[in-house]
Design a protein around this motif. Sequence first.
Motif, PDB file in Angstrom:
ATOM      1  N   GLN A 217      -8.768  16.434  19.761  1.00 56.49           N
ATOM      2  CA  GLN A 217      -7.775  15.506  19.201  1.00 56.49           C
ATOM      3  C   GLN A 217      -8.430  14.380  18.418  1.00 56.49           C
ATOM      4  OE1 GLN A 217      -4.230  14.318  21.366  1.00 56.49           O
ATOM      5  NE2 GLN A 217      -4.896  15.563  23.086  1.00 56.49           N
ATOM      6  N   VAL A 218      -9.586  13.952  18.871  1.00 55.37           N
ATOM      7  CA  VAL A 218     -10.232  12.794  18.258  1.00 55.37           C
ATOM      8  C   VAL A 218     -11.086  13.191  17.058  1.00 55.37           C
ATOM      9  CG1 VAL A 218     -12.087  11.134  18.713  1.00 55.37           C
ATOM     10  CG2 VAL A 218     -10.159  11.300  20.268  1.00 55.37           C
ATOM     11  N   SER A 219     -11.580  14.391  17.071  1.00 56.91           N
ATOM     12  CA  SER A 219     -12.487  14.827  16.014  1.00 56.91           C
ATOM     13  C   SER A 219     -12.000  14.591  14.572  1.00 56.91           C
ATOM     14  CB  SER A 219     -12.850  16.292  16.303  1.00 56.91           C
ATOM     15  OG  SER A 219     -13.342  16.908  15.176  1.00 56.91           O
TER      16      SER A 219
ATOM     17  N   LEU B 152      -1.928   8.546  18.447  1.00 55.57           N
ATOM     18  CA  LEU B 152      -3.320   8.498  18.881  1.00 55.57           C
ATOM     19  C   LEU B 152      -4.187   7.692  17.934  1.00 55.57           C
ATOM     20  CD1 LEU B 152      -5.537   9.483  20.852  1.00 55.57           C
ATOM     21  CD2 LEU B 152      -5.825  11.479  19.382  1.00 55.57           C
ATOM     22  N   ARG B 153      -3.935   7.854  16.646  1.00 49.99           N
ATOM     23  CA  ARG B 153      -4.776   7.145  15.690  1.00 49.99           C
ATOM     24  C   ARG B 153      -4.653   5.640  15.864  1.00 49.99           C
ATOM     25  NH1 ARG B 153      -4.569   8.367   9.361  1.00 49.99           N
ATOM     26  NH2 ARG B 153      -2.420   7.712   9.578  1.00 49.99           N
ATOM     27  N   ALA B 154      -3.414   5.164  16.002  1.00 53.97           N
ATOM     28  CA  ALA B 154      -3.235   3.717  16.183  1.00 53.97           C
ATOM     29  C   ALA B 154      -3.932   3.256  17.459  1.00 53.97           C
ATOM     30  CB  ALA B 154      -1.744   3.371  16.236  1.00 53.97           C
ATOM     31  N   TRP B 155      -3.854   4.064  18.497  1.00 54.19           N
ATOM     32  CA  TRP B 155      -4.484   3.725  19.779  1.00 54.19           C
ATOM     33  C   TRP B 155      -5.995   3.643  19.624  1.00 54.19           C
ATOM     34  CZ3 TRP B 155      -7.099   6.604  23.874  1.00 54.19           C
ATOM     35  CH2 TRP B 155      -7.013   6.006  25.142  1.00 54.19           C
ATOM     36  N   MET B 156      -6.588   4.617  18.946  1.00 52.69           N
ATOM     37  CA  MET B 156      -8.033   4.603  18.751  1.00 52.69           C
ATOM     38  C   MET B 156      -8.459   3.411  17.896  1.00 52.69           C
ATOM     39  SD  MET B 156      -9.334   7.306  20.337  1.00 52.69           S
ATOM     40  CE  MET B 156     -10.969   7.405  19.620  1.00 52.69           C
ATOM     41  N   PHE B 157      -7.696   3.132  16.851  1.00 53.71           N
ATOM     42  CA  PHE B 157      -8.039   1.992  15.988  1.00 53.71           C
ATOM     43  C   PHE B 157      -7.914   0.677  16.745  1.00 53.71           C
ATOM     44  CE2 PHE B 157      -9.083   2.716  11.533  1.00 53.71           C
ATOM     45  CZ  PHE B 157      -8.992   4.096  11.457  1.00 53.71           C
ATOM     46  N   LYS B 158      -6.989   0.671  17.688  1.00 55.04           N
ATOM     47  CA  LYS B 158      -6.846  -0.542  18.503  1.00 55.04           C
ATOM     48  C   LYS B 158      -8.084  -0.742  19.373  1.00 55.04           C
ATOM     49  CE  LYS B 158      -3.303  -2.637  21.386  1.00 55.04           C
ATOM     50  NZ  LYS B 158      -1.904  -2.397  21.777  1.00 55.04           N
ATOM     51  N   ILE B 159      -8.549   0.326  19.981  1.00 51.20           N
ATOM     52  CA  ILE B 159      -9.750   0.217  20.807  1.00 51.20           C
ATOM     53  C   ILE B 159     -10.939  -0.194  19.940  1.00 51.20           C
ATOM     54  CG2 ILE B 159     -11.353   1.504  22.280  1.00 51.20           C
ATOM     55  CD1 ILE B 159      -8.995   3.227  23.170  1.00 51.20           C
ATOM     56  N   LEU B 160     -11.032   0.429  18.770  1.00 55.65           N
ATOM     57  CA  LEU B 160     -12.128   0.100  17.849  1.00 55.65           C
ATOM     58  C   LEU B 160     -12.119  -1.383  17.491  1.00 55.65           C
ATOM     59  CD1 LEU B 160     -14.272   1.538  15.744  1.00 55.65           C
ATOM     60  CD2 LEU B 160     -12.476   1.070  14.111  1.00 55.65           C
TER      61      LEU B 160
END
Lengths: 189, 282
Positions: free
Chosen positions: A10-12, A56-64
Amino acid sequence: MGDRSTFESQVSPLLDSLYRTALRMTKNSDDAEDLVQETCLKAYRYFDRFEEGSNLRAWMFKILTNLFINRYRKKTKEPTAVEYDEGGDFYLYNQMVESGAVSENVGPEKDLFDRMLGADVQEAIDELPEDFRIVVVMAFIEGLSYEEIAEALDVPMGTVKSRLHRGRKMLQKSLFHYARKAGVIPPSS
Amino acid sequence: MSEHLDALDCQAALAKLYEYIDGELTETDRELVRQHLEMCRPCLTQYEYEELFHEYVKRRAPRPTASDSFKARLSQRLQDEANAMTFSGSSGRESRRQSFPRFALAASIMLLITVGAWWMTQNAGPRSCDWTKLAMIHEHSESVGSPLVTASTRSTIEAVRMIARELQLQSTFVPRSVPSELVTHEARVMPWKRHPIGQVGWRCPSSGNDVSFFISHESCMPMTDEPLSVIDGRSYRMATINGYRAICWREDAGYVCAIMAEQGFDTMIAWAEQMRDPRASF
């Protein structure tokens, strides 16, 4: 709840986008790689808290973004090279029309910016103050929507809009400033 | 829908200009701005200028990718992390099969179309959906540089949008009128778990392909790593869904996804039927 066995697949597809954003945040490819790696590890550990079916993308960008702010952001503000008096709304457009560079009746020529400003876009982006740089990168280069950016930065949509609005003006101003210094376009009166 | 929207003056139109360029306006606002630009040459010039600048920045900004060695290291690191978690006993929950959320199941089967119209959500308010799974089922390695939205896809989009406007989704749905040059298959409503889904198949006269389109809940967003195309203030994304190329955009009621599918409409209906039964396997 996110299923960890599918985390990597999913993240790739998001990795390049995360890396580019990290690169514009840290301005250094080693730090950018570290930042992305830490982001993925943190996301992996907390994946059971991720609501399956949400963005998921928004979530990952938030963590970043949170990791960048907490770990990598320089404690002292960098001096900005260009004065950011942005002028009124559409200030530069009005200048262009007044000086005859753009004809109101016909519209701008397709190669207007390429001719006048050249290719220093990355430098101009890097010169933007951080808060504006981040939204400009997320919106223009990575194609996140306002909603995604608001979620990633944990700010209201209005803040995203206003930072993008001002960021655009700053970019234009900064690019024109460089072009004047380089003598490509005549200095303003 | 009323044809007589209150027209915008220049100031009002320019206030929304950046949002228009970014494809972030609602259908109504988008249309208002578009109408003003059609009638006002100075504002149109300003729009063209800002759009040109937007495009110039996107085009000139470098888009490096993460190195293969980095991705390999990351993969290894995640594996190490997974192993570490196994040993510390925290993986118990991961291996339990969760029931797929509505969308993820739809995604893994895919396709579908639905026809558009306004669909009501039931119960507890908006549910978001993750289209990542859709795009992720097939990794595609198509060449970069092909135009995202071409003239032929634009007319497809227009036709699909026209159908979406014509149709009205209720518990049963009856198409009101369909453009005569399009051949439609039977249109039907398929309640999918909590969300009724309308479905229409349509054969594109020029290509002969069956096209299906589908409207998701407004909070759903097609996720793809491809860049956005903004045309006439509407933002389009391309995505690959179960190996098929899809064009997605936002209407007021939700996201619309148009998929060119080679399979006949009947196959898609059968898949959609199976989607209703979570025990079905593929």
